[in-house]
Write an enzyme that holds these catalytic residues in place. Structure first.
Site, mmCIF file in Angstrom:
data_model
loop_
_atom_site.group_PDB
_atom_site.id
_atom_site.type_symbol
_atom_site.label_atom_id
_atom_site.label_comp_id
_atom_site.label_asym_id
_atom_site.label_seq_id
_atom_site.Cartn_x
_atom_site.Cartn_y
_atom_site.Cartn_z
ATOM 1 N N TRP A 229 0.834 -1.217 0.000
ATOM 2 C CA TRP A 229 0.000 0.000 0.000
ATOM 3 C C TRP A 229 0.856 1.250 0.000
ATOM 4 O O TRP A 229 0.525 2.234 -0.667
ATOM 5 C CB TRP A 229 -1.007 -0.029 1.149
ATOM 6 C CG TRP A 229 -2.067 -1.054 0.908
ATOM 7 C CD1 TRP A 229 -2.295 -2.193 1.610
ATOM 8 C CD2 TRP A 229 -3.031 -1.066 -0.175
ATOM 9 N NE1 TRP A 229 -3.336 -2.906 1.053
ATOM 10 C CE2 TRP A 229 -3.803 -2.239 -0.042
ATOM 11 C CE3 TRP A 229 -3.310 -0.203 -1.235
ATOM 12 C CZ2 TRP A 229 -4.839 -2.568 -0.926
ATOM 13 C CZ3 TRP A 229 -4.336 -0.530 -2.121
ATOM 14 C CH2 TRP A 229 -5.088 -1.695 -1.965
ATOM 15 N N LYS B 105 -12.468 -1.915 5.772
ATOM 16 C CA LYS B 105 -11.689 -2.892 6.511
ATOM 17 C C LYS B 105 -12.159 -2.970 7.959
ATOM 18 O O LYS B 105 -12.470 -4.041 8.449
ATOM 19 C CB LYS B 105 -10.196 -2.539 6.475
ATOM 20 C CG LYS B 105 -9.658 -2.270 5.066
ATOM 21 C CD LYS B 105 -9.125 -3.513 4.382
ATOM 22 C CE LYS B 105 -8.895 -3.339 2.880
ATOM 23 N NZ LYS B 105 -8.054 -2.238 2.471
ATOM 24 N N ASP C 141 -2.110 6.536 6.281
ATOM 25 C CA ASP C 141 -3.171 5.734 5.650
ATOM 26 C C ASP C 141 -3.585 4.651 6.640
ATOM 27 O O ASP C 141 -2.975 3.588 6.702
ATOM 28 C CB ASP C 141 -2.652 5.110 4.342
ATOM 29 C CG ASP C 141 -3.635 4.100 3.749
ATOM 30 O OD1 ASP C 141 -4.741 3.936 4.310
ATOM 31 O OD2 ASP C 141 -3.287 3.487 2.719
HETATM 32 C C1 LIG Z 1 -7.487 -1.566 1.235
HETATM 33 C C2 LIG Z 1 -6.460 -0.516 1.413
HETATM 34 C C3 LIG Z 1 -6.360 0.580 0.538
HETATM 35 C C4 LIG Z 1 -7.246 0.745 -0.659
HETATM 36 O O1 LIG Z 1 -8.518 1.100 -0.280
HETATM 37 P P1 LIG Z 1 -9.647 1.442 -1.348
HETATM 38 O O2 LIG Z 1 -10.725 1.996 -0.466
HETATM 39 O O3 LIG Z 1 -10.013 0.164 -2.020
HETATM 40 O O4 LIG Z 1 -9.109 2.450 -2.297
HETATM 41 C C5 LIG Z 1 -5.385 1.527 0.792
HETATM 42 N N1 LIG Z 1 -4.558 1.418 1.835
HETATM 43 C C6 LIG Z 1 -4.630 0.386 2.700
HETATM 44 C C7 LIG Z 1 -3.687 0.321 3.854
HETATM 45 C C8 LIG Z 1 -5.580 -0.609 2.511
HETATM 46 O O5 LIG Z 1 -5.648 -1.646 3.362
#
Ligand SMILES: *Cc1c(COP(=O)(O)O)cnc(C)c1O
Length: 348
Positions: free
Chosen positions: A90, A184, A160
């Site tokens: 990521w 998540k 993030d």
């Molecule tokens: C799943 C995830 C993303 C991507 O998320 P989307 O909402 O599908 O764009 C980005 N960063 C992390 C750490 C993730 O687990």
């Protein structure tokens, strides 16, 4: 996973929200009813995370991936570079997107050891003139987590938090901006939460689309256009559930305890392997491999028959991955450990 009680409540309220005769799905985002849902969700999130008053909380669309672009577009200001900590897939995606808009200094990377560690902060090459420092507190795919917030001095820290927000208390004030896709650990897909320090909201880079401009969303209180109303509502139910559970201290206690239990089970059996350095292991995502990868499919199939789903590791790393998000009951983790012990006994 979402907590079952949240799903039940959403079901109860599905056709008629609080006697309005409307489903939340049918409400105008500008209606009084939805405004009350939206405000309650924001207030509860602020309370859970103790968000200081000089931070805005935004409920946006576009997922965490849109933030990979929005962050540099809005936070670069007059500066031409930003520092990124590269600790997994990521981070790499965030870096690739930022490179479209600025010079990215990769201050540290653990790619050489296949993202199984976080390098010592003393070795990071941070720049005092960087517009911001970006990190990925929990690498969902590699199962690597920061258990300490990076020190960046006066340079704003951007995180993030997609797969770890609300898993434990967080010092928001140490960050300039926090973002997290909801799907998540917070609610259904379609919502992305952004928490941003008010002084960082300035004019974006020339040519930035209106929808990618934080200022527009701040001024319109996330109603610049139609927000993802239903995911916002369900996330609000999750926030209420978290408060009922005793808040984030209680979640931290529970999440740490059960992650430790699963890692202990993996480490105790040579049939299983988790490659991540102990001090950087994630509480949320536990990747592991089997001694014989020919058995992977059988493991996944038999686990599914026991009601243990979504155990396949990300296609980029293979193996298995157990995600222990807030909505997962303790019994789910116990069942996984029991299944693993049994599978190893039969096939190891
Ligand atoms: C799943 C995830 C993303 C991507 O998320 P989307 O909402 O599908 O764009 C980005 N960063 C992390 C750490 C993730 O687990």
């Amino acid at each position: 996973m979402l907590p079952e009680s949240v799903m039940r409540r959403a079901r109860e309220e599905l056709l008629d929200w609080h006697g309005t005769g409307l489903s939340v799905m049918e409400m105008s985002h500008r209606s009084k009813a939805f405004a009350s849902i939206a405000e309650k969700a924001e207030a509860d999130l602020r309370e859970l995370l103790s968000v200081p008053d000089h931070y805005h909380v935004l409920f946006l669309q576009g997922g965490a991936s849109s933030q990979f672009a929005m962050v540099p577009l809005n936070l670069l200001g007059t500066r031409g570079s930003a520092d990124y900590l590269c600790t997994g897939s990521w981070s790499k995606k965030a870096i690739a997107e930022a490179q479209r808009y600025c010079t990215v200094n990769v201050a540290t990377t653990s790619e050489a050891d296949h993202f199984t560690s976080i390098r010592d902060p003393g070795s990071w090459q941070l720049h005092a003139d960087a517009a911001f420092v970006h990190y990925t507190p929990n690498e969902t795919i590699h199962g690597v987590e920061f258990h300490r917030i990076p020190e960046t001095g006066a340079v704003p820290l951007v995180g993030d938090f997609s797969s770890t927000l609300l898993s434990r208390p967080l010092d928001v004030s140490r960050h300039g901006l926090i973002y997290a896709g909801a799907q998540k650990n917070m609610g259904p897909a379609g919502l992305c939460v952004v928490i941003v320090r008010a002084d960082l909201i300035t004019a974006p880079r020339a040519g930035t689309p209106a929808m990618f401009t934080y200022k527009n969303h701040v001024e319109a209180r996330s109603m610049y256009n139609t927000p993802p109303t239903y995911p916002w509502y369900v996330a609000g139910l999750v926030f209420e559930w978290l408060q009922e559970q005793g808040g984030l201290e209680a979640m931290a206690h529970r999440n740490r305890r059960r992650a430790e239990k699963l890692y202990a089970a993996i480490d105790a059996d040579a049939f299983y392997h988790n490659p991540v350095r102990k001090e950087s292991r994630s509480w949320m995502n536990v990747p592991f491999t089997l001694a014989n990868s020919d058995l992977d499919e059988r493991f996944i199939e038999q686990a599914a028959r026991e009601g243990l789903h979504e155990l396949k590791g990300h296609r980029s790393v293979g193996g298995m991955r157990a995600s222990l998000y807030n909505g997962m009951p303790d019994a789910g983790v116990e069942a996984l450990i029991d299944f693993m012990v049994d599978f190893s006994r039969r096939h190891g």
